[in-house]
Scaffold this active site. Structure first.
Site, short mmCIF file in Angstrom:
data_model
loop_
_atom_site.label_atom_id
_atom_site.label_comp_id
_atom_site.label_asym_id
_atom_site.label_seq_id
_atom_site.Cartn_x
_atom_site.Cartn_y
_atom_site.Cartn_z
N CYS A 1 25.95 29.08 -17.51
CA CYS A 1 27.05 29.21 -16.24
C CYS A 1 27.08 30.69 -16.07
O CYS A 1 27.71 31.70 -17.11
CB CYS A 1 28.40 28.57 -16.81
SG CYS A 1 29.77 29.02 -15.82
N HIS B 1 18.42 24.03 -9.92
CA HIS B 1 19.03 24.43 -8.84
C HIS B 1 18.18 23.96 -7.65
O HIS B 1 16.92 24.35 -7.85
CB HIS B 1 19.12 25.77 -8.80
CG HIS B 1 20.65 26.50 -9.29
ND1 HIS B 1 21.85 26.43 -9.04
CD2 HIS B 1 20.71 26.97 -10.77
CE1 HIS B 1 22.59 26.84 -9.77
NE2 HIS B 1 21.87 27.04 -10.88
N GLU C 1 28.18 22.35 -6.82
CA GLU C 1 27.66 22.12 -8.16
C GLU C 1 27.58 20.84 -8.72
O GLU C 1 28.39 19.99 -8.80
CB GLU C 1 28.75 23.03 -9.26
CG GLU C 1 28.76 24.57 -8.91
CD GLU C 1 29.35 25.50 -10.06
OE1 GLU C 1 29.37 24.85 -11.19
OE2 GLU C 1 29.75 26.54 -9.62
N CYS D 1 29.43 30.23 -7.52
CA CYS D 1 28.34 30.04 -8.56
C CYS D 1 27.22 30.99 -9.00
O CYS D 1 26.62 31.37 -8.20
CB CYS D 1 27.74 28.74 -8.23
SG CYS D 1 26.49 28.12 -9.49
N GLY E 1 23.65 29.92 -9.41
CA GLY E 1 23.41 29.68 -7.80
C GLY E 1 22.91 30.63 -7.27
O GLY E 1 21.94 30.88 -6.40
#
Ligand SMILES: N[C@H](CCC[C@H](N)C(=O)O)C(=O)O
Length: 298
Positions: free
Chosen positions: A90, A176, A225, A234, A237
Protein backbone atom coordinates in the site's frame (compact mmCIF):
# COMPACT_ATOMS: atom_id res chain seq x y z
CA UNK A 1 -50.83 -10.44 36.83
CA UNK A 2 -47.26 -9.12 37.40
CA UNK A 3 -45.06 -9.07 34.36
CA UNK A 4 -41.88 -11.08 34.79
CA UNK A 5 -38.82 -9.57 33.20
CA UNK A 6 -35.92 -11.84 32.38
CA UNK A 7 -32.91 -9.73 31.56
CA UNK A 8 -29.88 -11.47 30.15
CA UNK A 9 -26.98 -9.03 30.54
CA UNK A 10 -24.58 -8.73 27.64
CA UNK A 11 -21.17 -10.20 28.42
CA UNK A 12 -18.13 -7.88 28.57
CA UNK A 13 -15.99 -7.73 25.43
CA UNK A 14 -13.27 -10.35 25.10
CA UNK A 15 -10.45 -7.85 24.58
CA UNK A 16 -9.47 -4.49 26.14
CA UNK A 17 -10.03 -1.34 24.02
CA UNK A 18 -7.48 -0.97 21.22
CA UNK A 19 -5.66 2.36 20.70
CA UNK A 20 -5.36 3.45 17.07
CA UNK A 21 -4.37 6.44 14.96
CA UNK A 22 -6.53 7.58 12.03
CA UNK A 23 -4.43 8.82 9.09
CA UNK A 24 -4.70 9.43 5.36
CA UNK A 25 -2.56 9.85 2.28
CA UNK A 26 -4.41 12.24 -0.07
CA UNK A 27 -7.74 11.04 1.29
CA UNK A 28 -6.93 7.30 1.09
CA UNK A 29 -7.65 6.68 4.76
CA UNK A 30 -6.22 4.27 7.28
CA UNK A 31 -6.62 2.96 10.79
CA UNK A 32 -3.10 2.39 12.12
CA UNK A 33 -2.34 -0.08 14.95
CA UNK A 34 0.91 -0.39 16.87
CA UNK A 35 1.74 -4.09 17.31
CA UNK A 36 5.43 -3.52 18.10
CA UNK A 37 5.00 -4.22 21.82
CA UNK A 38 2.42 -6.98 21.65
CA UNK A 39 0.93 -8.93 18.74
CA UNK A 40 -2.59 -8.05 17.60
CA UNK A 41 -4.59 -10.97 16.16
CA UNK A 42 -7.51 -9.84 14.02
CA UNK A 43 -10.03 -11.95 12.13
CA UNK A 44 -11.41 -10.75 8.77
CA UNK A 45 -14.77 -10.13 10.43
CA UNK A 46 -13.09 -7.91 13.06
CA UNK A 47 -11.45 -5.87 10.27
CA UNK A 48 -14.72 -5.53 8.39
CA UNK A 49 -16.43 -4.31 11.58
CA UNK A 50 -13.66 -1.72 12.17
CA UNK A 51 -13.84 -0.61 8.52
CA UNK A 52 -17.57 0.07 8.61
CA UNK A 53 -18.10 3.83 8.10
CA UNK A 54 -21.28 3.83 10.23
CA UNK A 55 -20.86 1.16 12.88
CA UNK A 56 -17.06 1.22 13.08
CA UNK A 57 -14.09 3.55 12.66
CA UNK A 58 -14.26 3.56 8.85
CA UNK A 59 -11.21 3.22 6.59
CA UNK A 60 -9.97 2.04 3.19
CA UNK A 61 -7.16 -0.02 4.72
CA UNK A 62 -5.97 -1.14 8.15
CA UNK A 63 -2.20 -0.85 8.71
CA UNK A 64 -0.46 -2.89 11.41
CA UNK A 65 3.04 -1.87 12.55
CA UNK A 66 5.09 -4.84 13.73
CA UNK A 67 8.67 -5.37 14.92
CA UNK A 68 11.20 -5.93 12.15
CA UNK A 69 11.20 -9.66 11.28
CA UNK A 70 14.99 -9.64 10.80
CA UNK A 71 17.99 -7.51 11.76
CA UNK A 72 18.17 -5.81 8.35
CA UNK A 73 14.69 -4.28 8.47
CA UNK A 74 13.34 -1.80 11.01
CA UNK A 75 9.66 -2.81 11.01
CA UNK A 76 7.12 -5.25 9.65
CA UNK A 77 4.11 -3.76 7.81
CA UNK A 78 0.83 -5.63 7.35
CA UNK A 79 -1.97 -4.23 5.22
CA UNK A 80 -5.65 -5.24 5.22
CA UNK A 81 -8.37 -3.98 2.88
CA UNK A 82 -11.77 -2.92 4.21
CA UNK A 83 -13.18 -6.32 3.15
CA UNK A 84 -10.72 -8.02 5.54
CA UNK A 85 -8.35 -9.34 2.84
CA UNK A 86 -4.61 -9.07 3.60
CA UNK A 87 -2.59 -7.57 0.75
CA UNK A 88 1.03 -7.18 -0.30
CA UNK A 89 1.52 -3.43 -0.62
CA UNK A 90 0.00 0.00 0.00
CA UNK A 91 1.83 3.09 -1.24
CA UNK A 92 -0.18 5.79 0.54
CA UNK A 93 -0.11 3.60 3.61
CA UNK A 94 3.69 3.39 3.46
CA UNK A 95 3.97 7.18 3.77
CA UNK A 96 1.56 7.18 6.73
CA UNK A 97 3.55 4.29 8.23
CA UNK A 98 6.71 6.44 8.19
CA UNK A 99 4.86 9.39 9.79
CA UNK A 100 3.33 7.08 12.42
CA UNK A 101 6.59 5.44 13.60
CA UNK A 102 8.16 8.91 13.91
CA UNK A 103 5.19 10.44 15.77
CA UNK A 104 5.06 7.44 18.13
CA UNK A 105 8.83 7.72 18.69
CA UNK A 106 9.29 4.12 17.54
CA UNK A 107 12.31 5.31 15.57
CA UNK A 108 14.21 8.51 14.89
CA UNK A 109 15.68 7.21 11.62
CA UNK A 110 14.99 9.23 8.49
CA UNK A 111 15.61 6.17 6.27
CA UNK A 112 13.34 3.31 7.34
CA UNK A 113 13.42 -0.21 5.90
CA UNK A 114 10.04 -1.94 6.08
CA UNK A 115 9.11 -5.54 5.31
CA UNK A 116 5.73 -6.31 3.78
CA UNK A 117 4.55 -9.75 2.67
CA UNK A 118 5.67 -8.75 -0.85
CA UNK A 119 9.21 -7.72 0.09
CA UNK A 120 11.14 -4.75 1.49
CA UNK A 121 10.53 -1.08 0.75
CA UNK A 122 12.56 1.92 1.91
CA UNK A 123 10.90 5.06 3.30
CA UNK A 124 12.59 8.47 3.53
CA UNK A 125 11.10 11.13 5.80
CA UNK A 126 11.97 14.56 4.33
CA UNK A 127 12.31 17.90 6.14
CA UNK A 128 9.10 19.13 4.49
CA UNK A 129 7.09 16.32 6.12
CA UNK A 130 6.56 14.67 2.73
CA UNK A 131 7.66 11.04 2.54
CA UNK A 132 9.64 9.51 -0.32
CA UNK A 133 9.11 5.79 -0.90
CA UNK A 134 11.26 3.45 -2.96
CA UNK A 135 8.43 1.19 -4.14
CA UNK A 136 10.71 -1.47 -5.61
CA UNK A 137 10.82 -2.93 -9.09
CA UNK A 138 7.62 -3.19 -11.17
CA UNK A 139 6.86 -6.58 -12.71
CA UNK A 140 4.82 -6.84 -15.89
CA UNK A 141 4.79 -10.43 -17.15
CA UNK A 142 1.33 -12.04 -16.90
CA UNK A 143 2.34 -14.73 -14.43
CA UNK A 144 3.86 -12.09 -12.10
CA UNK A 145 0.58 -10.12 -11.84
CA UNK A 146 -1.07 -12.81 -11.81
CA UNK A 147 -3.04 -12.45 -15.09
CA UNK A 148 -4.12 -15.14 -17.56
CA UNK A 149 -2.74 -14.37 -21.02
CA UNK A 150 -1.31 -16.46 -23.90
CA UNK A 151 1.84 -14.30 -24.09
CA UNK A 152 3.33 -11.07 -22.69
CA UNK A 153 2.11 -7.84 -24.34
CA UNK A 154 1.97 -4.10 -23.62
CA UNK A 155 -1.83 -4.08 -23.90
CA UNK A 156 -4.30 -6.97 -23.58
CA UNK A 157 -7.87 -7.13 -24.98
CA UNK A 158 -10.16 -8.29 -22.18
CA UNK A 159 -13.84 -9.11 -22.69
CA UNK A 160 -15.82 -7.63 -19.82
CA UNK A 161 -19.59 -7.16 -19.64
CA UNK A 162 -20.78 -6.45 -23.19
CA UNK A 163 -17.50 -4.88 -24.36
CA UNK A 164 -13.83 -5.55 -24.87
CA UNK A 165 -11.34 -3.20 -23.21
CA UNK A 166 -7.59 -2.80 -23.73
CA UNK A 167 -5.60 -2.84 -20.52
CA UNK A 168 -2.01 -2.93 -19.29
CA UNK A 169 -0.99 -4.99 -16.25
CA UNK A 170 1.64 -4.13 -13.63
CA UNK A 171 2.54 -5.70 -10.29
CA UNK A 172 3.83 -3.20 -7.68
CA UNK A 173 3.85 -5.86 -5.00
CA UNK A 174 0.10 -5.92 -5.59
CA UNK A 175 -1.75 -6.44 -8.89
CA UNK A 176 -2.90 -3.55 -11.11
CA UNK A 177 -4.80 -3.22 -14.39
CA UNK A 178 -4.46 0.17 -16.12
CA UNK A 179 -6.88 1.49 -18.77
CA UNK A 180 -6.40 4.71 -20.74
CA UNK A 181 -9.52 6.89 -20.93
CA UNK A 182 -10.25 10.23 -22.63
CA UNK A 183 -11.69 11.78 -19.45
CA UNK A 184 -11.51 10.33 -15.94
CA UNK A 185 -14.61 12.30 -14.89
CA UNK A 186 -16.78 10.28 -17.29
CA UNK A 187 -14.84 7.01 -16.95
CA UNK A 188 -17.04 3.96 -16.08
CA UNK A 189 -15.27 3.45 -12.72
CA UNK A 190 -18.38 2.32 -10.82
CA UNK A 191 -19.43 -0.24 -13.46
CA UNK A 192 -16.19 -1.44 -15.06
CA UNK A 193 -14.19 -1.27 -11.82
CA UNK A 194 -15.95 -4.08 -9.96
CA UNK A 195 -16.31 -6.21 -13.11
CA UNK A 196 -12.55 -6.09 -13.72
CA UNK A 197 -11.64 -6.33 -10.01
CA UNK A 198 -13.15 -9.82 -9.88
CA UNK A 199 -12.54 -10.80 -13.53
CA UNK A 200 -11.61 -14.51 -13.88
CA UNK A 201 -8.41 -13.63 -15.76
CA UNK A 202 -7.16 -12.06 -12.47
CA UNK A 203 -7.06 -15.05 -10.10
CA UNK A 204 -5.96 -12.85 -7.15
CA UNK A 205 -8.42 -10.09 -8.16
CA UNK A 206 -6.95 -6.72 -9.22
CA UNK A 207 -6.86 -2.97 -8.60
CA UNK A 208 -8.21 -1.07 -11.63
CA UNK A 209 -6.73 2.30 -12.69
CA UNK A 210 -8.41 4.70 -15.17
CA UNK A 211 -5.74 7.02 -16.59
CA UNK A 212 -6.19 10.24 -18.61
CA UNK A 213 -2.93 11.44 -20.17
CA UNK A 214 -2.68 15.26 -20.08
CA UNK A 215 1.01 15.45 -21.05
CA UNK A 216 4.10 13.17 -20.91
CA UNK A 217 4.70 14.48 -17.35
CA UNK A 218 1.11 14.77 -16.14
CA UNK A 219 -1.87 12.43 -15.85
CA UNK A 220 -5.21 12.26 -14.06
CA UNK A 221 -6.05 8.94 -12.39
CA UNK A 222 -8.97 7.28 -10.63
CA UNK A 223 -8.58 3.85 -9.04
CA UNK A 224 -11.15 1.22 -8.16
CA UNK A 225 -9.21 -0.65 -5.49
CA UNK A 226 -9.34 -4.40 -4.90
CA UNK A 227 -11.17 -5.17 -1.66
CA UNK A 228 -12.18 -1.57 -1.04
CA UNK A 229 -13.79 0.13 -4.05
CA UNK A 230 -12.92 3.55 -5.48
CA UNK A 231 -10.59 5.52 -3.21
CA UNK A 232 -9.54 9.17 -3.35
CA UNK A 233 -5.96 8.11 -4.01
CA UNK A 234 -3.94 4.94 -4.62
CA UNK A 235 -0.14 5.05 -4.32
CA UNK A 236 0.63 1.72 -5.95
CA UNK A 237 -2.00 2.57 -8.59
CA UNK A 238 -0.16 5.81 -9.39
CA UNK A 239 3.11 3.86 -9.75
CA UNK A 240 1.44 1.24 -11.95
CA UNK A 241 -0.11 3.88 -14.21
CA UNK A 242 3.25 5.60 -14.77
CA UNK A 243 4.99 2.29 -15.50
CA UNK A 244 2.28 1.27 -17.96
CA UNK A 245 2.20 4.72 -19.60
CA UNK A 246 5.99 4.85 -19.94
CA UNK A 247 6.17 1.32 -21.44
CA UNK A 248 3.51 2.36 -23.97
CA UNK A 249 5.42 5.51 -24.93
CA UNK A 250 2.80 7.91 -23.53
CA UNK A 251 4.73 9.14 -20.48
CA UNK A 252 8.19 10.38 -19.48
CA UNK A 253 10.27 9.45 -16.44
CA UNK A 254 8.90 11.97 -13.91
CA UNK A 255 5.13 12.26 -13.78
CA UNK A 256 2.71 14.24 -11.62
CA UNK A 257 -0.28 11.98 -10.98
CA UNK A 258 -3.42 13.99 -10.21
CA UNK A 259 -5.72 11.82 -8.09
CA UNK A 260 -9.12 12.98 -6.77
CA UNK A 261 -7.46 13.44 -3.34
CA UNK A 262 -4.43 15.34 -4.63
CA UNK A 263 -1.11 15.00 -6.52
CA UNK A 264 1.62 12.37 -6.20
CA UNK A 265 5.09 12.63 -7.75
CA UNK A 266 6.18 9.38 -9.42
CA UNK A 267 9.65 8.80 -10.87
CA UNK A 268 10.64 5.73 -12.89
CA UNK A 269 13.88 5.57 -14.87
CA UNK A 270 12.65 2.60 -16.92
CA UNK A 271 13.19 -1.16 -17.10
CA UNK A 272 15.51 -2.50 -14.41
CA UNK A 273 14.88 0.46 -12.09
CA UNK A 274 12.75 0.87 -8.97
CA UNK A 275 9.75 3.20 -8.89
CA UNK A 276 9.95 6.18 -6.51
CA UNK A 277 6.94 7.98 -5.08
CA UNK A 278 6.73 11.19 -3.04
CA UNK A 279 3.72 12.65 -1.26
CA UNK A 280 2.14 13.70 2.05
CA UNK A 281 1.03 11.71 5.09
CA UNK A 282 -1.57 13.19 7.43
CA UNK A 283 -2.54 12.34 10.99
CA UNK A 284 -6.23 13.01 11.75
CA UNK A 285 -6.91 11.78 15.31
CA UNK A 286 -6.07 9.17 17.98
CA UNK A 287 -8.86 6.87 19.14
CA UNK A 288 -9.80 3.77 21.12
CA UNK A 289 -11.57 0.86 19.41
CA UNK A 290 -14.10 -0.72 21.80
CA UNK A 291 -14.80 -4.34 20.90
CA UNK A 292 -18.47 -5.21 20.44
CA UNK A 293 -20.05 -6.61 23.61
CA UNK A 294 -20.59 -10.32 23.56
CA UNK A 295 -24.19 -11.42 22.91
CA UNK A 296 -25.95 -12.93 25.92
CA UNK A 297 -24.92 -16.52 26.67
CA UNK A 298 -27.55 -18.85 25.17
N1 LIG B 1 -6.39 -2.22 -2.47
C1 LIG B 1 -4.97 -2.57 -2.64
C2 LIG B 1 -4.17 -2.28 -1.34
C3 LIG B 1 -4.08 -0.78 -1.02
C4 LIG B 1 -3.35 0.00 -2.08
C5 LIG B 1 -3.54 1.52 -2.06
N2 LIG B 1 -4.34 2.08 -1.03
C6 LIG B 1 -2.19 2.25 -2.20
O1 LIG B 1 -2.06 3.38 -1.72
O2 LIG B 1 -1.27 1.66 -2.83
C7 LIG B 1 -4.86 -4.07 -3.00
O3 LIG B 1 -5.80 -4.82 -2.70
O4 LIG B 1 -3.83 -4.44 -3.57
Amino acid sequence: MTATHTTTSRRPPLHPPLPFTKMHGLGNDFMVLDATRQPIALRPEDIRAMADRHFGVGFDQLLVVEPGPSADVDFGYRIFNADGSEVEQCGNGARCFARFVHDQRLTDKRRIRVQTCAGTIVLHVTDTGNVQVDMGMPRCSPQEIPFTAPAPALLYPVAVGDKTVELAVVNMGNPHAVLRVADVDSAPVATLGPLLESHPRFPARVNVGFMQVLAPDRIRLRVYERGTGETLACGTGACAAVVAGQRLGWLGRQVTVLLPGGPLQIDWQGEGHNVHMQGPATRVYEGLWHWPEMPPAM
